[in-house]
Motif scaffolding. Structure first.
Motif, short mmCIF file in Angstrom:
data_model
loop_
_atom_site.label_atom_id
_atom_site.label_comp_id
_atom_site.label_asym_id
_atom_site.label_seq_id
_atom_site.Cartn_x
_atom_site.Cartn_y
_atom_site.Cartn_z
N ILE A 106 0.84 -1.20 0.00
CA ILE A 106 0.00 0.00 0.00
C ILE A 106 0.87 1.25 0.00
CG2 ILE A 106 -1.64 1.34 1.36
CD1 ILE A 106 -2.90 -1.33 2.21
N GLU A 107 1.97 1.23 0.75
CA GLU A 107 2.89 2.37 0.75
C GLU A 107 3.49 2.61 -0.63
OE1 GLU A 107 5.78 1.49 3.70
OE2 GLU A 107 4.47 1.97 5.40
N VAL A 108 3.88 1.50 -1.30
CA VAL A 108 4.45 1.61 -2.64
C VAL A 108 3.41 2.17 -3.62
CG1 VAL A 108 5.28 0.26 -4.62
CG2 VAL A 108 6.20 -0.17 -2.34
N ARG A 109 2.19 1.67 -3.52
CA ARG A 109 1.13 2.16 -4.41
C ARG A 109 0.88 3.65 -4.20
NH1 ARG A 109 -4.15 -0.53 -3.58
NH2 ARG A 109 -4.67 0.62 -5.47
N ARG A 110 0.93 4.07 -2.94
CA ARG A 110 0.68 5.49 -2.66
C ARG A 110 1.76 6.38 -3.25
NH1 ARG A 110 -1.42 7.78 3.19
NH2 ARG A 110 -1.67 9.96 2.57
#
Length: 242
Positions: A106-110
């Motif tokens: 999720i951090e990478v996607r953000r």
């Protein structure tokens, strides 16, 4: 060929030195993809080694996907494809799947997805817009009881958005991540009220911005969606995937 397959000393493990020598030639493109290697007999003579040491090196190179051994034909430098890299990452993520990995994804996607939408808005073609529009229409037509079909369709939209950037490195990086998302989304759309509708509306807004080549709006609309995904994870999924 002589400079590639020159004789090597015996101070280290012969098979390792042979393996390293051939790998180095492939990496430096002295041996290009698809080229046929000399026969085992020729390689033994060129390297000045035994067949046992050579075969061990070739076995490891084959296992690593650097060379391909075709029965009755010979040995060839493998043709490395994007799909091969994606499969390796898919396997790694599948084996590492836990709550920590989800949070990291999720951090990478953000970080990346808003920029991907910005780049898609800049580089998209009319064909990209057609495909993305069809993706949203497919989602609208999905049977609400078929959660798997819904999440697969949502993933296709995001993968096709990545493809619209025209950058194959983005596809290599993101496709393995998207392959994990159905596990999360299956739970979300089956249990969290209104999430499918929120996602459809977000995708429509992203598509409108990409179609208009409005890079800033594409960025902001995607950021809203990923922030919402993170909030849902924190509220509903964190305990489930521990």
């Amino acid at each position: 060929m002589d400079e590639i397959f020159s004789k090597i000393g015996t101070t280290q493990t012969l098979s390792q030195k042979i393996e390293r020598k051939i790998e180095e030639a492939i990496r430096q493109k002295k041996l290009v993809q698809g080229v046929k290697l000399p026969s085992e007999k020729e390689l033994c003579e060129l390297f000045g080694v035994s067949r046992t040491a050579l075969r061990e090196a070739l076995r490891r190179l084959n296992a690593r996907g650097l060379i391909e051994i075709r029965k009755g034909s010979g040995m060839y430098v493998s043709e490395i494809k994007i799909e091969d890299a994606i499969k390796s990452l898919n396997l790694y993520y599948d084996l590492s799947f836990d709550s920590n990995l989800i949070s990291q994804i999720i951090e990478v996607r953000r970080i990346f997805e808003p920029e991907i939408s910005r780049l898609a808005a800049r580089n998209r073609t009319d064909e990209d817009i057609k495909i993305l529009t069809e993706n949203i229409a497919d989602l609208e037509r999905c049977d609400p009881d078929n959660t798997q079909q819904e999440v697969d369709t949502i993933n296709r939209f995001h993968m096709n958005l990545a493809k619209a950037t025209g950058n194959p490195i983005i596809i290599i990086s993101l496709e393995p991540i998207y392959s994990l998302l159905p596990r999360m989304r299956n739970f979300i759309y089956a249990n969290v009220e209104g999430e499918k509708e929120f996602t459809m509306n977000a995708q429509r807004n992203i598509l409108a911005a990409v179609e208009a080549k409005d890079e800033e709006r594409a960025y902001l609309e995607t950021e809203k969606l990923v922030i919402r995904n993170h909030e849902v994870y924190e509220r509903y999924l964190k305990k489930v995937f521990k």
